[in-house]
Design a protein around this motif. Structure first.
Motif, PDB file in Angstrom:
ATOM      1  N   ALA A  41      46.798  52.094   6.813  1.00  0.00           N
ATOM      2  CA  ALA A  41      45.127  51.982   6.893  1.00  0.00           C
ATOM      3  C   ALA A  41      44.793  50.737   6.023  1.00  0.00           C
ATOM      4  CB  ALA A  41      44.772  53.151   6.239  1.00  0.00           C
ATOM      5  N   ILE A  42      43.639  50.144   6.374  1.00  0.00           N
ATOM      6  CA  ILE A  42      43.178  49.123   5.486  1.00  0.00           C
ATOM      7  C   ILE A  42      42.200  49.277   4.348  1.00  0.00           C
ATOM      8  CG2 ILE A  42      43.608  47.398   7.587  1.00  0.00           C
ATOM      9  CD1 ILE A  42      40.447  47.512   8.109  1.00  0.00           C
ATOM     10  N   HIS A  43      41.671  50.520   4.648  1.00  0.00           N
ATOM     11  CA  HIS A  43      40.941  51.203   3.552  1.00  0.00           C
ATOM     12  C   HIS A  43      41.635  52.123   2.750  1.00  0.00           C
ATOM     13  CE1 HIS A  43      37.594  49.256   5.848  1.00  0.00           C
ATOM     14  NE2 HIS A  43      38.131  50.065   6.954  1.00  0.00           N
ATOM     15  N   PRO A  44      41.247  52.312   1.331  1.00  0.00           N
ATOM     16  CA  PRO A  44      41.770  53.217   0.479  1.00  0.00           C
ATOM     17  C   PRO A  44      41.804  54.722   1.047  1.00  0.00           C
ATOM     18  CG  PRO A  44      40.069  51.948  -0.563  1.00  0.00           C
ATOM     19  CD  PRO A  44      39.931  51.554   0.949  1.00  0.00           C
ATOM     20  N   ARG A  45      42.882  55.456   0.942  1.00  0.00           N
ATOM     21  CA  ARG A  45      42.812  56.755   1.144  1.00  0.00           C
ATOM     22  C   ARG A  45      42.506  57.726   0.055  1.00  0.00           C
ATOM     23  NH1 ARG A  45      41.163  55.997   6.222  1.00  0.00           N
ATOM     24  NH2 ARG A  45      42.355  56.612   7.736  1.00  0.00           N
ATOM     25  N   ALA A  46      43.018  57.343  -0.954  1.00  0.00           N
ATOM     26  CA  ALA A  46      43.116  58.402  -2.260  1.00  0.00           C
ATOM     27  C   ALA A  46      42.545  57.288  -3.518  1.00  0.00           C
ATOM     28  CB  ALA A  46      44.313  58.941  -2.412  1.00  0.00           C
ATOM     29  N   ALA A  47      41.128  57.777  -3.887  1.00  0.00           N
ATOM     30  CA  ALA A  47      40.650  57.088  -4.857  1.00  0.00           C
ATOM     31  C   ALA A  47      40.954  57.730  -6.146  1.00  0.00           C
ATOM     32  CB  ALA A  47      39.094  56.866  -4.716  1.00  0.00           C
ATOM     33  N   SER A  48      41.143  58.760  -6.277  1.00  0.00           N
ATOM     34  CA  SER A  48      41.804  59.774  -7.359  1.00  0.00           C
ATOM     35  C   SER A  48      42.474  60.653  -6.956  1.00  0.00           C
ATOM     36  CB  SER A  48      40.382  59.988  -8.230  1.00  0.00           C
ATOM     37  OG  SER A  48      39.553  60.807  -7.575  1.00  0.00           O
ATOM     38  N   PHE A  49      43.147  61.516  -7.809  1.00  0.00           N
ATOM     39  CA  PHE A  49      43.872  62.713  -7.556  1.00  0.00           C
ATOM     40  C   PHE A  49      43.342  63.911  -8.603  1.00  0.00           C
ATOM     41  CE2 PHE A  49      46.757  59.749  -5.923  1.00  0.00           C
ATOM     42  CZ  PHE A  49      47.024  60.336  -4.713  1.00  0.00           C
ATOM     43  N   HIS A  50      43.060  65.200  -8.105  1.00  0.00           N
ATOM     44  CA  HIS A  50      42.813  65.917  -9.020  1.00  0.00           C
ATOM     45  C   HIS A  50      44.078  66.552  -9.698  1.00  0.00           C
ATOM     46  CE1 HIS A  50      38.682  66.534  -7.951  1.00  0.00           C
ATOM     47  NE2 HIS A  50      38.863  66.136  -6.652  1.00  0.00           N
ATOM     48  N   GLN A  51      43.715  67.430 -10.795  1.00  0.00           N
ATOM     49  CA  GLN A  51      45.114  67.993 -11.636  1.00  0.00           C
ATOM     50  C   GLN A  51      46.028  68.444 -10.509  1.00  0.00           C
ATOM     51  OE1 GLN A  51      44.127  69.943 -15.080  1.00  0.00           O
ATOM     52  NE2 GLN A  51      46.088  70.690 -15.155  1.00  0.00           N
ATOM     53  N   ARG A  52      45.569  69.537  -9.736  1.00  0.00           N
ATOM     54  CA  ARG A  52      46.395  70.297  -8.937  1.00  0.00           C
ATOM     55  C   ARG A  52      47.059  69.633  -7.778  1.00  0.00           C
ATOM     56  NH1 ARG A  52      50.212  73.353  -8.641  1.00  0.00           N
ATOM     57  NH2 ARG A  52      50.493  74.515  -6.421  1.00  0.00           N
ATOM     58  N   THR A  53      46.473  68.365  -7.392  1.00  0.00           N
ATOM     59  CA  THR A  53      46.940  67.782  -6.464  1.00  0.00           C
ATOM     60  C   THR A  53      48.256  66.962  -7.013  1.00  0.00           C
ATOM     61  OG1 THR A  53      45.124  67.219  -5.292  1.00  0.00           O
ATOM     62  CG2 THR A  53      46.947  65.689  -4.894  1.00  0.00           C
ATOM     63  N   MET A  54      48.160  66.287  -8.327  1.00  0.00           N
ATOM     64  CA  MET A  54      49.257  65.672  -9.170  1.00  0.00           C
ATOM     65  C   MET A  54      50.401  66.656  -9.258  1.00  0.00           C
ATOM     66  SD  MET A  54      50.576  63.083  -9.744  1.00  0.00           S
ATOM     67  CE  MET A  54      49.249  61.718  -9.696  1.00  0.00           C
ATOM     68  N   GLU A  55      50.061  67.989  -9.599  1.00  0.00           N
ATOM     69  CA  GLU A  55      51.040  68.980  -9.868  1.00  0.00           C
ATOM     70  C   GLU A  55      51.826  69.432  -8.813  1.00  0.00           C
ATOM     71  OE1 GLU A  55      48.107  71.697 -13.062  1.00  0.00           O
ATOM     72  OE2 GLU A  55      48.694  72.404 -10.971  1.00  0.00           O
ATOM     73  N   VAL A  56      51.473  69.375  -7.509  1.00  0.00           N
ATOM     74  CA  VAL A  56      52.280  69.468  -6.298  1.00  0.00           C
ATOM     75  C   VAL A  56      52.976  68.344  -5.955  1.00  0.00           C
ATOM     76  CG1 VAL A  56      51.689  69.646  -3.926  1.00  0.00           C
ATOM     77  CG2 VAL A  56      50.544  70.881  -5.203  1.00  0.00           C
ATOM     78  N   PHE A  57      52.492  67.104  -6.339  1.00  0.00           N
ATOM     79  CA  PHE A  57      53.202  65.689  -6.068  1.00  0.00           C
ATOM     80  C   PHE A  57      54.214  65.911  -7.080  1.00  0.00           C
ATOM     81  CE2 PHE A  57      49.501  63.651  -3.928  1.00  0.00           C
ATOM     82  CZ  PHE A  57      50.106  64.090  -2.612  1.00  0.00           C
ATOM     83  N   ARG A  58      54.269  66.314  -8.437  1.00  0.00           N
ATOM     84  CA  ARG A  58      55.134  66.263  -9.564  1.00  0.00           C
ATOM     85  C   ARG A  58      56.320  67.305  -8.935  1.00  0.00           C
ATOM     86  NH1 ARG A  58      52.780  69.045 -13.688  1.00  0.00           N
ATOM     87  NH2 ARG A  58      51.301  67.278 -14.109  1.00  0.00           N
TER      88      ARG A  58
END
Length: 96
Positions: A41-58
């Motif tokens: 995509a040419i446009h940003p898709r994720a400007a920031s992540f919430h804490q729970r989102t980062m926990e899942v990625f971790r």
């Protein structure tokens, strides 16, 4: 054209589809991601992540890589803007 069988088909390779793919892979689930667009995509898709989102990625082992990319790509003073269409009237700003 030969058919292909897969237990899970993920439709779309944007943030949700790719996150689903990572989580399926981390649990050893065979799957296939299909995307209609040939590139990113040419446009940003994720400007920031919430804490729970980062926990899942971790949990999938991605936190370090995501933080490195975010540090490289983030530009102070950027904004999220809502528009009528790509070249249309600006309706609202977030993080102006």
């Amino acid at each position: 054209m030969r058919g292909r069988r897969t237990p899970v088909l993920v439709g779309g390779g944007s943030l949700v589809g790719l996150s689903t793919s990572v989580l399926l892979a981390s649990h050893g689930v065979p799957h296939l991601v299909v995307e209609s667009h040939p590139g990113t995509a040419i446009h940003p898709r994720a400007a920031s992540f919430h804490q729970r989102t980062m926990e899942v990625f971790r949990s999938a082992g991605l936190q370090g890589d995501m933080e490195k990319v975010a540090a490289r790509e983030f530009r102070e003073g950027g904004a999220i803007v809502a528009c009528e269409r790509l070249s249309g009237k600006e309706l609202a700003y977030f993080y102006r």
